[in-house]
Design a protein around this motif. Structure first.
Motif, PDB file in Angstrom:
ATOM      1  N   ALA A 334       8.303 -49.464  24.216  1.00  0.00           N
ATOM      2  CA  ALA A 334       7.784 -48.762  25.390  1.00  0.00           C
ATOM      3  C   ALA A 334       7.838 -49.641  26.630  1.00  0.00           C
ATOM      4  O   ALA A 334       8.148 -49.170  27.732  1.00  0.00           O
ATOM      5  CB  ALA A 334       6.346 -48.299  25.118  1.00  0.00           C
ATOM      6  N   LEU A 335       7.536 -50.925  26.479  1.00  0.00           N
ATOM      7  CA  LEU A 335       7.649 -51.835  27.622  1.00  0.00           C
ATOM      8  C   LEU A 335       9.098 -52.017  28.048  1.00  0.00           C
ATOM      9  O   LEU A 335       9.398 -52.137  29.248  1.00  0.00           O
ATOM     10  CB  LEU A 335       7.041 -53.197  27.258  1.00  0.00           C
ATOM     11  N   GLN A 336       9.989 -52.034  27.071  1.00  0.00           N
ATOM     12  CA  GLN A 336      11.397 -52.217  27.388  1.00  0.00           C
ATOM     13  C   GLN A 336      11.971 -51.014  28.131  1.00  0.00           C
ATOM     14  O   GLN A 336      12.800 -51.160  29.027  1.00  0.00           O
ATOM     15  CB  GLN A 336      12.180 -52.460  26.085  1.00  0.00           C
ATOM     16  N   GLU A 337      11.525 -49.824  27.771  1.00  0.00           N
ATOM     17  CA  GLU A 337      12.014 -48.608  28.403  1.00  0.00           C
ATOM     18  C   GLU A 337      11.148 -48.170  29.579  1.00  0.00           C
ATOM     19  O   GLU A 337      11.326 -47.047  30.082  1.00  0.00           O
ATOM     20  CB  GLU A 337      12.082 -47.489  27.363  1.00  0.00           C
ATOM     21  N   ASP A 338      10.211 -48.993  30.008  1.00  0.00           N
ATOM     22  CA  ASP A 338       9.323 -48.693  31.145  1.00  0.00           C
ATOM     23  C   ASP A 338       8.547 -47.396  30.920  1.00  0.00           C
ATOM     24  O   ASP A 338       8.336 -46.589  31.836  1.00  0.00           O
ATOM     25  CB  ASP A 338      10.123 -48.599  32.443  1.00  0.00           C
ATOM     26  N   LYS A 339       8.115 -47.198  29.713  1.00  0.00           N
ATOM     27  CA  LYS A 339       7.323 -46.017  29.384  1.00  0.00           C
ATOM     28  C   LYS A 339       5.962 -46.412  28.825  1.00  0.00           C
ATOM     29  O   LYS A 339       5.350 -45.663  28.057  1.00  0.00           O
ATOM     30  CB  LYS A 339       8.068 -45.157  28.359  1.00  0.00           C
ATOM     31  N   PHE A 340       5.476 -47.598  29.203  1.00  0.00           N
ATOM     32  CA  PHE A 340       4.202 -48.064  28.657  1.00  0.00           C
ATOM     33  C   PHE A 340       3.025 -47.173  29.061  1.00  0.00           C
ATOM     34  O   PHE A 340       2.179 -46.852  28.216  1.00  0.00           O
ATOM     35  CB  PHE A 340       3.953 -49.523  29.071  1.00  0.00           C
ATOM     36  N   PRO A 341       2.877 -46.768  30.334  1.00  0.00           N
ATOM     37  CA  PRO A 341       1.736 -45.887  30.668  1.00  0.00           C
ATOM     38  C   PRO A 341       1.738 -44.596  29.861  1.00  0.00           C
ATOM     39  O   PRO A 341       0.680 -44.139  29.411  1.00  0.00           O
ATOM     40  CB  PRO A 341       1.928 -45.638  32.159  1.00  0.00           C
ATOM     41  N   TRP A 342       2.916 -44.015  29.717  1.00  0.00           N
ATOM     42  CA  TRP A 342       3.003 -42.778  28.938  1.00  0.00           C
ATOM     43  C   TRP A 342       2.655 -43.033  27.470  1.00  0.00           C
ATOM     44  O   TRP A 342       1.929 -42.252  26.847  1.00  0.00           O
ATOM     45  CB  TRP A 342       4.408 -42.200  29.081  1.00  0.00           C
ATOM     46  N   PHE A 343       3.193 -44.124  26.920  1.00  0.00           N
ATOM     47  CA  PHE A 343       2.883 -44.462  25.524  1.00  0.00           C
ATOM     48  C   PHE A 343       1.391 -44.728  25.333  1.00  0.00           C
ATOM     49  O   PHE A 343       0.776 -44.260  24.366  1.00  0.00           O
ATOM     50  CB  PHE A 343       3.709 -45.692  25.121  1.00  0.00           C
ATOM     51  N   TRP A 344       0.806 -45.479  26.255  1.00  0.00           N
ATOM     52  CA  TRP A 344      -0.605 -45.833  26.096  1.00  0.00           C
ATOM     53  C   TRP A 344      -1.511 -44.618  26.235  1.00  0.00           C
ATOM     54  O   TRP A 344      -2.490 -44.470  25.491  1.00  0.00           O
ATOM     55  CB  TRP A 344      -0.972 -46.907  27.116  1.00  0.00           C
ATOM     56  N   LYS A 345      -1.167 -43.755  27.159  1.00  0.00           N
ATOM     57  CA  LYS A 345      -2.023 -42.605  27.397  1.00  0.00           C
ATOM     58  C   LYS A 345      -1.861 -41.548  26.310  1.00  0.00           C
ATOM     59  O   LYS A 345      -2.848 -41.027  25.790  1.00  0.00           O
ATOM     60  CB  LYS A 345      -1.717 -42.015  28.771  1.00  0.00           C
ATOM     61  N   GLU A 346      -0.607 -41.226  25.959  1.00  0.00           N
ATOM     62  CA  GLU A 346      -0.374 -40.116  25.046  1.00  0.00           C
ATOM     63  C   GLU A 346      -0.520 -40.522  23.581  1.00  0.00           C
ATOM     64  O   GLU A 346      -1.124 -39.795  22.791  1.00  0.00           O
ATOM     65  CB  GLU A 346       1.038 -39.558  25.287  1.00  0.00           C
ATOM     66  N   VAL A 347       0.031 -41.688  23.233  1.00  0.00           N
ATOM     67  CA  VAL A 347       0.008 -42.089  21.824  1.00  0.00           C
ATOM     68  C   VAL A 347      -1.317 -42.730  21.440  1.00  0.00           C
ATOM     69  O   VAL A 347      -1.920 -42.393  20.417  1.00  0.00           O
ATOM     70  CB  VAL A 347       1.187 -43.040  21.532  1.00  0.00           C
ATOM     71  N   GLU A 349      -4.456 -43.388  23.536  1.00  0.00           N
ATOM     72  CA  GLU A 349      -5.744 -42.818  23.958  1.00  0.00           C
ATOM     73  C   GLU A 349      -5.871 -41.345  23.605  1.00  0.00           C
ATOM     74  O   GLU A 349      -6.911 -40.911  23.097  1.00  0.00           O
ATOM     75  CB  GLU A 349      -5.921 -43.030  25.457  1.00  0.00           C
ATOM     76  N   GLN A 350      -4.824 -40.547  23.874  1.00  0.00           N
ATOM     77  CA  GLN A 350      -4.897 -39.115  23.597  1.00  0.00           C
ATOM     78  C   GLN A 350      -4.500 -38.777  22.157  1.00  0.00           C
ATOM     79  O   GLN A 350      -4.786 -37.661  21.712  1.00  0.00           O
ATOM     80  CB  GLN A 350      -3.980 -38.355  24.562  1.00  0.00           C
ATOM     81  N   GLY A 351      -3.861 -39.717  21.477  1.00  0.00           N
ATOM     82  CA  GLY A 351      -3.433 -39.444  20.112  1.00  0.00           C
ATOM     83  C   GLY A 351      -4.322 -40.058  19.049  1.00  0.00           C
ATOM     84  O   GLY A 351      -5.065 -39.372  18.349  1.00  0.00           O
ATOM     85  N   LEU A 352      -4.267 -41.394  18.921  1.00  0.00           N
ATOM     86  CA  LEU A 352      -5.008 -42.058  17.846  1.00  0.00           C
ATOM     87  C   LEU A 352      -6.513 -41.994  18.051  1.00  0.00           C
ATOM     88  O   LEU A 352      -7.276 -41.826  17.085  1.00  0.00           O
ATOM     89  CB  LEU A 352      -4.550 -43.518  17.739  1.00  0.00           C
ATOM     90  N   LEU A 353      -6.979 -42.155  19.303  1.00  0.00           N
ATOM     91  CA  LEU A 353      -8.426 -42.149  19.539  1.00  0.00           C
ATOM     92  C   LEU A 353      -9.045 -40.779  19.305  1.00  0.00           C
ATOM     93  O   LEU A 353     -10.210 -40.678  18.928  1.00  0.00           O
ATOM     94  CB  LEU A 353      -8.728 -42.616  20.967  1.00  0.00           C
ATOM     95  N   LYS A 354      -8.289 -39.712  19.523  1.00  0.00           N
ATOM     96  CA  LYS A 354      -8.838 -38.364  19.334  1.00  0.00           C
ATOM     97  C   LYS A 354      -8.998 -38.010  17.861  1.00  0.00           C
ATOM     98  O   LYS A 354      -9.646 -37.024  17.538  1.00  0.00           O
ATOM     99  CB  LYS A 354      -7.913 -37.340  20.003  1.00  0.00           C
ATOM    100  N   LYS A 355      -8.418 -38.819  16.988  1.00  0.00           N
ATOM    101  CA  LYS A 355      -8.527 -38.535  15.564  1.00  0.00           C
ATOM    102  C   LYS A 355      -9.920 -38.838  15.023  1.00  0.00           C
ATOM    103  O   LYS A 355     -10.289 -38.342  13.957  1.00  0.00           O
ATOM    104  CB  LYS A 355      -7.489 -39.363  14.786  1.00  0.00           C
ATOM    105  N   GLN A 356     -10.668 -39.703  15.749  1.00  0.00           N
ATOM    106  CA  GLN A 356     -11.997 -40.133  15.305  1.00  0.00           C
ATOM    107  C   GLN A 356     -11.936 -40.708  13.888  1.00  0.00           C
ATOM    108  O   GLN A 356     -12.666 -40.311  12.986  1.00  0.00           O
ATOM    109  CB  GLN A 356     -13.001 -38.980  15.367  1.00  0.00           C
ATOM    110  N   PHE A 357     -10.981 -41.592  13.736  1.00  0.00           N
ATOM    111  CA  PHE A 357     -10.715 -42.237  12.462  1.00  0.00           C
ATOM    112  C   PHE A 357     -10.763 -43.736  12.711  1.00  0.00           C
ATOM    113  O   PHE A 357      -9.965 -44.279  13.478  1.00  0.00           O
ATOM    114  CB  PHE A 357      -9.334 -41.802  11.955  1.00  0.00           C
TER     115      PHE A 357
END
Length: 1408
Positions: A334-347, A349-357
């Motif tokens: 993600a850092l290499q492809e300049d997609k870190f904000p999208w990765f951090w937000k979607e994968v 914060e919005q993905g793993l954290l919403k699992k409540q696991f």
């Protein structure tokens, strides 16, 4: 299964030692029946060890076996066919393979290393190499989980050491040995693991990536193993990824189409395939793009599948607690492809954290920690302001249970590594530390105030961080904080409760404690300017406020957006004094001293003087009065005067005290003002200067000495809850204790005296120290600390209230309340009178019942208030008692300083009784309170170690000699009157200390002459001799004191005195011991309790051998004392063996021990004593002792008593008889022989067939040897030759005595130094229990029996045990043939069942 997977994973790195899982109990490997030799000890050892390879091989294909031990084949009747040539290998070589599978890591590594060394010494292509490869390959599929990685590691090391072995052949052997096509269903699992660990061994050898052919075969094998997911799970795919990560790019380009499917669904189907895709993306991106085309992993449709894969991998590593490689590779992509904000937000914060696991949350936390070095400043701010960091803060607040996992230590490691790695970039360091500090829970940062990662900050970053904390304290910016509230706080707290004022207070409190902690941390590199800045900041905002800013005072230019309230200033004040304590104590080595050599307190006083002089710009919160300002000015003047005397230690201590009290002038002006005046007066007087009386109290013509005033000041400082005050008081008192007076010492002792200290309320007021807390309290460790503390406190209070209410209900009811209750009930007619039976039908009306209820309610309410008042009063008394005990513990510091620095001061003698009073009171209280125990332990330590056992003591008794004698007598009497021996020991030690003082003190010449004239008529023997003649110690006065105590100890039933007390007295004062010994000797045989006789014997036993006591006696006196003691012991021993009780038995033991001590003394000094009486007494008691020993009475100490008895008899020249063995069992020898008639060897005749010749036994060694040679004419075993020769040599060297002493008859050579004193011709002194042996010796012409020979060989002893069982059907024989039979058998070898004895005998005959 999990342990197998972990073991396989641990073997991925080459040359890495493996720590196997716990080894289950395994069975021994199956062997052919012809090879099973139970008598082989080596096979027993090996069979007890867990198997590693052969037990898990197929039963039908047993290829690897082990040879027999060298001696095993000889013992076995049949020799098996050695099909595999195993007998060619040595046992050492075969043991290597057993040790390789051991659970101990050191054993495995050592065995592997030895195996490699062994194989290096063999030629190329040797059979050992083939066997080793076959054995290790077989062990790869072992059934035990721990054995597989062990053999895999050993095989990897072997392949690495011997590079000439082709990997292709090894892989082929692995596939043939663990063939998946031919293996049975039950052995499928070991075969799968054998192939997997075989490939891992090839990879660990480091040669697999260089051999393309073997690499391709290994990849195909791993792909085939990946189909067996039920057994191996994802391990083959992980191994494949690890192998491909090490191969060159060209090889990877060839292999990639074969291992990676060109399908995105397959890539996102499992973590292994995704990891392989990411590996190819890093190493061969062009080949991957050609294979799969352009792929966007972070598209909207791929995000859910990525989240699922990450959740799966997070669940797989939750026990290992590590970051998966695939997650870090995704972050890097993600850092290499300049997609870190999208990765951090979607994968994330919005993905793993919403699992409540929680495993997914921990994965996010680890991903955050690992990403810190990879992020830029903008990306770091993005990460530290999002939902993940709030979730992390909530975890830190809620993770409080002991068993709950806390991620904070792991995050601290990540942050510490980041800070340590970028010390050359202070901006990034500051950004990260500020970001973590900004995570707050309702205004309180979640990181602790003692967060130790700041030690990695560079000086520039640390200075900027302190500046940020200072600005945040002055102008709190709540909007810049990442604030949150937990779910429990949202549910329980009111919205109005969490306001900005509360958040600001919590934030400022944390900041001020954080500043103090930075200075407190020794590992933080800080400059002197930074320390001064923090100290000035805390001091200014504790006691001053700004009127008009000025550039001369930088602190006045600091503006508050929200004014400081009273609570915040109290916190800042407490933090300032905590900082002052740190600057004064912790930096003692390089200290408290600044660059100019002055203490920090001096700079703070100078800063305070500057603030007071700028009254237009700043003003103290509590304005000084005229008197207080004058005291301040005088203090500064005194400081300047002390600067001229700075070289003296006393001046430095006074300066420190003056500075500290001067700073306290801002905290408590009224009290400190008086203290300053008194301190200045005392300082000037102590330095020899005349002072003017500046206080009203000084107008008294009878002005107290300055030492007393200063002691009162120190006591008042000790009453304050300040550890710094306590240390300053100790330091100052150490410099003035040499000027201490009796009145000043009495002021200190009055605090220890509970009667006086309770009544004198106006002397010292003890303040509560509960308000003083160290920096970083419970509130700083967690965000909701206040709430949790409040809830815990309320729960504890409720529980205490419930317990106290139950106690009050269970207790006696107040009689007044009982009468009031009766009156109310009678007024309401609720209680019937005498005619209650006639009015049973009458009942109270509703109004009457309501009135009665109101009356009862008011009455019980008043009673409840009274109970609460009593409880409050009780709690108040307990709190006062605790404060008083704490104050007494602090005052003991002064006592300790006095006895340590001034042990020769006569005032130390005044400490004995007060300290004993404290010890006696504390031990009688039986209180389990910690303060009470601390007071007792500290008092006992000072009394015992610093006072009584000190090397230096008072040597100037002066005119106190008579008083010391009175105190000595009183202490000895008190010791004898105590109920507890522990308390009596302290009193007795105090009396010994006074004896030491009296002996060390010298008498003046006039007094000595007067003493000589007064005591000229007294007996010279009672006067001390030597150095004691010039001391104040008068034995004529001391002896009656201790003689009465000794008599009481030896006569009183329950005396608190003990034997060690008097032993200590006797050891320290031999002349006094000389005067007291007659009393002890008298009580040895007195008609008292046996316990007292034991104590008297013990005292004499421990005292008589001492050299110091012997010097005090002349030779006739010493001989007379020993004779008297011997007579008393003889009188006791007349009843030896008659004791029926335990105390009587102990008396006999003590008497014999004392008798042996006397005999040793006689022998050492070569004294001539008449021992006829004691010899007769001891010999007369021998039958009784022998009878009681046989009956088993008092078995616990009967053997000890018997040993002591014969030890005493040995001194008298009587040897202890040898125990009679087999005398009663000999007649049954022919009936219980274990040798049957059928199995009897040649040359061994039964007892009935032997000739009965009544000839006197040979007395010389030649005749004995001849008789033995005749008796042993039968076959001799092979192992008997050497033993027989040794026996002959031994018998030639030793000569039999001409006359041996039998049955207790005195020997010719007695160890007693005076042989004439012993009468050996006494007929009645022969021991009785040996009459049978006497008759037997008379019949054999007084020849000693073989069983009584002291030089009996061990072979004969072993042979004696054989005839005890006897031969069935035979009658008992006479004593003489039995004796000859034992003699003949004694010369034989105990090995009676060995063959081949005839050959040995024939060889000997040929030689002759």
């Amino acid at each position: 299964m999990n342990s197998e997977l972990l073991s396989a994973k641990r073997e991925e790195e080459p040359h890495l030692p493996v720590r196997p899982a716990p080894v289950p109990a395994g069975s021994a490997p199956s062997r052919p029946n012809s090879l099973r030799m139970r008598s082989d000890l080596t096979w027993k050892r090996l069979s007890s060890e867990p198997t590693c390879s052969t037990s898990m091989a197929e039963p039908g294909s047993m290829e690897v076996t082990e040879p027999l031990a060298p001696g095993e084949a000889q013992k076995s009747g049949a020799r098996p066919a050695d099909r595999h040539g195993l007998l060619k290998h040595s046992r050492e070589f075969l043991d290597f393979f057993w040790d390789i599978a051991k659970p101990q890591q050191e054993t495995r590594l050592e065995a592997t290393e030895k195996l490699l060394e062994y194989l290096r010494a063999k030629p190329k292509g040797s059979s050992e190499m083939k066997y080793a490869l076959k054995r290790l390959i077989t062990g790869l599929g072992g059934g035990r989980e721990a054995a597989r990685p062990c053999y895999s590691l050993a095989l990897a090391q072997l392949l690495q050491s011997f590079e000439d072995i082709p990997l292709g052949s090894i892989l082929q052997q692995i596939q043939e040995r663990h063939d998946l096509q031919k293996v049975k269903k039950g052995m499928m699992r070991p075969a799968l693991f054998g192939n997997l660990f075989g490939v891992l061994a090839l990879f660990q050898s480091g040669r697999l990536v260089k051999d393309s052919e073997a690499l391709m075969k290994s990849v195909k094998l791993l792909q085939a193993l990946g189909q067996h997911y039920n057994h191996l799970q994802e391990q083959p795919q992980k191994a494949l990824v690890d192998i491909l990560s090490q191969v060159p790019e060209t090889t990877l380009q060839e292999i990639l189409p074969k291992v990676l499917k060109p399908d995105l669904n397959s890539v996102l189907g499992s973590p292994e395939h995704l990891e392989l895709f990411l590996l190819a993306q890093q190493k061969v991106p062009k080949k991957l793009e050609k294979l799969m085309g352009p792929v966007n992993l972070f598209s909207d449709e791929n995000i859910p599948r990525l989240v699922t894969v990450l959740k799966t991998v997070a669940n797989s590593v939750k026990k290992e607690r590590k970051l998966p490689t695939v997650a870090l590779d995704l972050l890097r992509l993600a850092l290499q492809e300049d997609k870190f904000p999208w990765f951090w937000k979607e994968v994330v914060e919005q993905g793993l954290l919403k699992k409540q696991f929680w495993p997914a949350s921990y994965l996010c936390f680890r991903l955050l920690g690992a990403a810190l070095p990879l992020l830029s400043k903008e990306q770091l701010q993005l990460v530290m302001q999002g939902d993940l960091i709030r979730h992390y803060g909530e975890h830190m607040v809620t993770a409080k249970l002991p068993k709950q996992y806390k991620f904070a230590p792991e995050m601290n490691e990540y942050v510490g590594a980041f800070l340590e790695g970028c010390k050359d970039n202070p901006e990034r360091q500051l950004a990260l530390v500020v970001a973590f500090t900004s995570i707050t829970n309702q205004g309180l940062p979640v990181v602790p105030t003692f967060w130790r990662v700041v030690q990695f900050l560079s000086p520039t970053a640390l200075k900027d961080y302190v500046a940020w904390l200072r600005d945040m304290f002055l102008q709190p910016d709540l909007d810049s904080l990442v604030d949150f509230s937990t779910n429990n706080q949202k549910k329980t707290q009111d919205a109005s409760f969490h306001g900005p004022e509360r958040a600001v207070f919590r934030l400022r409190k944390w900041i001020i404690l954080r500043l103090v902690s930075i200075v407190d941390n020794l590992h933080v590199e800080k400059e002197e300017a930074l320390i001064e800045e923090v100290a000035r900041f805390c001091f200014f905002h504790s006691f001053f406020e700004t009127k008009k800013p000025t550039s001369q005072i930088p602190e006045s230019e600091q503006h508050f957006t929200l004014a400081l309230d009273g609570r915040t200033r109290e916190v800042v004040c407490s933090a300032f004094f905590s900082l002052l304590q740190t600057l004064s104590t912790q930096f003692r080595l390089a200290p408290e001293q600044t660059a100019d050599g002055r203490p920090w307190t001096y700079h703070l006083v100078q800063f305070a003087d500057v603030l007071l002089n700028h009254s237009r710009n700043v003003a103290p919160l509590t304005a000084f009065t005229t008197q207080q300002r004058q005291a301040w000015d005088r203090m500064l003047k005194t400081l300047k005067e002390l600067d001229t005397l700075s070289s003296e230690a006393k001046a430095t201590a006074f300066q420190h005290l003056l500075l500290l009290v001067g700073i306290h002038l801002f905290k408590s002006p009224a009290e400190s003002c008086d203290l300053l005046g008194d301190i200045q007066t005392c300082i000037k007087k102590s330095l020899g200067e005349k002072t003017r009386r500046t206080r009203s109290k000084a107008t008294n013509p009878q002005e107290p000495p300055w030492v007393e005033v200063l002691v009162e000041i120190l006591l008042s400082l000790l009453a304050q809850p300040s550890h710094l005050m306590r240390q300053v008081a100790r330091s100052v008192f150490g410099h003035i204790c040499s000027h201490l007076t009796l009145r000043a010492l009495q002021l200190i002792l009055d605090v220890l005296n509970p009667e006086e200290s309770q009544d004198e309320d106006d002397n010292v007021v003890v303040t509560d120290d509960s308000e003083e807390q160290p920096p970083g309290g419970a509130e700083d460790k967690s965000s909701d600390g206040e709430d949790s503390k409040g809830s815990k406190g309320s729960e504890s209070e409720e529980s205490d209230d419930d317990d106290s209410d139950e106690e009050d209900r269970d207790g006696d009811v107040d009689q007044g309340f009982r009468e009031q209750l009766m009156a109310v009930l009678q007024a309401g007619k609720a209680l019937g009178g005498a005619d209650s039976e006639d009015d049973d039908d009458e009942e109270l009306g509703d109004e009457a019942m309501m009135a009665l209820d109101k009356s009862l309610a008011s009455l019980f309410a008043e009673q409840k208030l009274r109970i609460q008042a009593r409880k409050d009063e009780k709690n108040k008394l307990q709190k006062e008692k605790a404060l008083r005990r704490d104050f007494q513990i602090r005052v003991l510091d002064l006592i300790e300083v006095l006895v340590t620095k001034q042990p020769e001061n006569p005032l130390v003698l005044e400490l004995l009784e007060p300290l004993l009073l404290v010890i006696r009171r504390s031990m009688r209280s039986n209180s389990s309170a910690k303060q009470e125990q601390d007071l007792l332990h500290k008092t006992a330590r000072i009394f015992t170690h610093h006072l009584c056992r000190s090397r230096h003591y008072c040597r100037t008794a002066g005119d106190r000699v008579e008083t010391l004698y009175a105190r000595l007598e009183q202490l000895v009497q008190q010791a004898g009157q105590q109920a507890d021996s522990c308390v009596a020991l302290y009193h007795f030690n105090a009396s010994l200390y006074l004896l030491r003082v009296l002996r060390g003190s010298t008498v003046d010449k006039p007094a000595r002459k007067a003493q000589k004239k007064e005591k000229a008529s007294k007996d010279a023997s009672s006067q001390p001799q030597g150095p004691e003649a010039a001391s104040c110690l008068d034995l004529s006065l001391v002896t009656p004191i201790y003689s009465s105590a000794l008599s009481s100890f030896l006569t009183k039933r329950n005396s608190p005195l003990t034997v060690p007390m008097f032993l200590s007295l006797f050891a320290r004062h031999p002349m006094l011991c000389k005067n007291l010994l007659p009393i002890v000797v008298e009580h040895v045989a007195s008609h008292t309790r046996p316990r007292h006789q034991v104590q008297a014997c013990l005292l004499l036993q421990k005292t008589l051998p001492t050299r110091e006591l012997r010097v005090c006696f002349k030779d006739p006196e010493w001989k007379q004392l020993l004779g008297q003691t011997l007579g008393k012991v003889t009188e006791i021993l007349r009843t030896l063996g008659e004791a029926e009780t335990k105390s009587g038995h102990q008396k006999d033991l003590a008497a014999l021990e004392l008798l042996n001590t006397l005999f040793r003394n006689f022998h050492h000094e070569k004294l001539t004593m008449d021992l006829t009486a004691i010899l007769g007494v001891l010999q007369s008691q021998q039958p009784r002792l022998q009878q009681r020993l046989q009956q088993g009475e008092h078995s616990a100490g009967s053997s000890r008593l018997h040993d002591l008895y014969w030890q005493a008899m040995k001194f008298l020249g009587v040897q202890r008889p040898k125990p009679e063995k087999d005398t009663k069992e000999a007649p049954q020898a022919t009936q219980q022989s274990p040798i049957s008639m059928k199995r009897k060897k040649k040359g061994f005749l039964p007892e009935t067939k032997k000739r009965k010749k009544r000839k006197p036994e040979a007395t010389t060694q030649e005749e004995v040897a001849a008789a033995k040679s005749e008796a042993t004419s039968g076959d001799q075993p092979h192992s008997a030759g050497k033993k027989k020769k040794k026996k002959k040599k031994k018998m030639k060297k030793t000569k039999s005595p001409a006359q041996s002493q039998v049955n207790g008859t005195p020997a010719a050579k007695s160890p007693t130094p005076e042989p004439p004193a012993v009468s050996p011709s006494t007929p009645a002194k022969t021991p009785k229990p040996q009459k049978k042996s006497q008759k037997l010796s008379q019949m054999n012409e007084a020849t000693p029996l073989p069983c009584q020979s002291p030089e009996e060989p061990p072979a004969k002893k072993r042979q004696k045990k054989l005839p005890q069982k006897g031969v069935s059907g035979k009658s008992p024989q006479s004593a003489l043939p039995r004796k000859k039979a034992r003699l003949s058998l004694a010369s034989r070898s105990p090995s009676l069942l060995q063959s081949g004895a005839k050959k040995v005998q024939l060889r000997k005959a040929k030689k002759l």
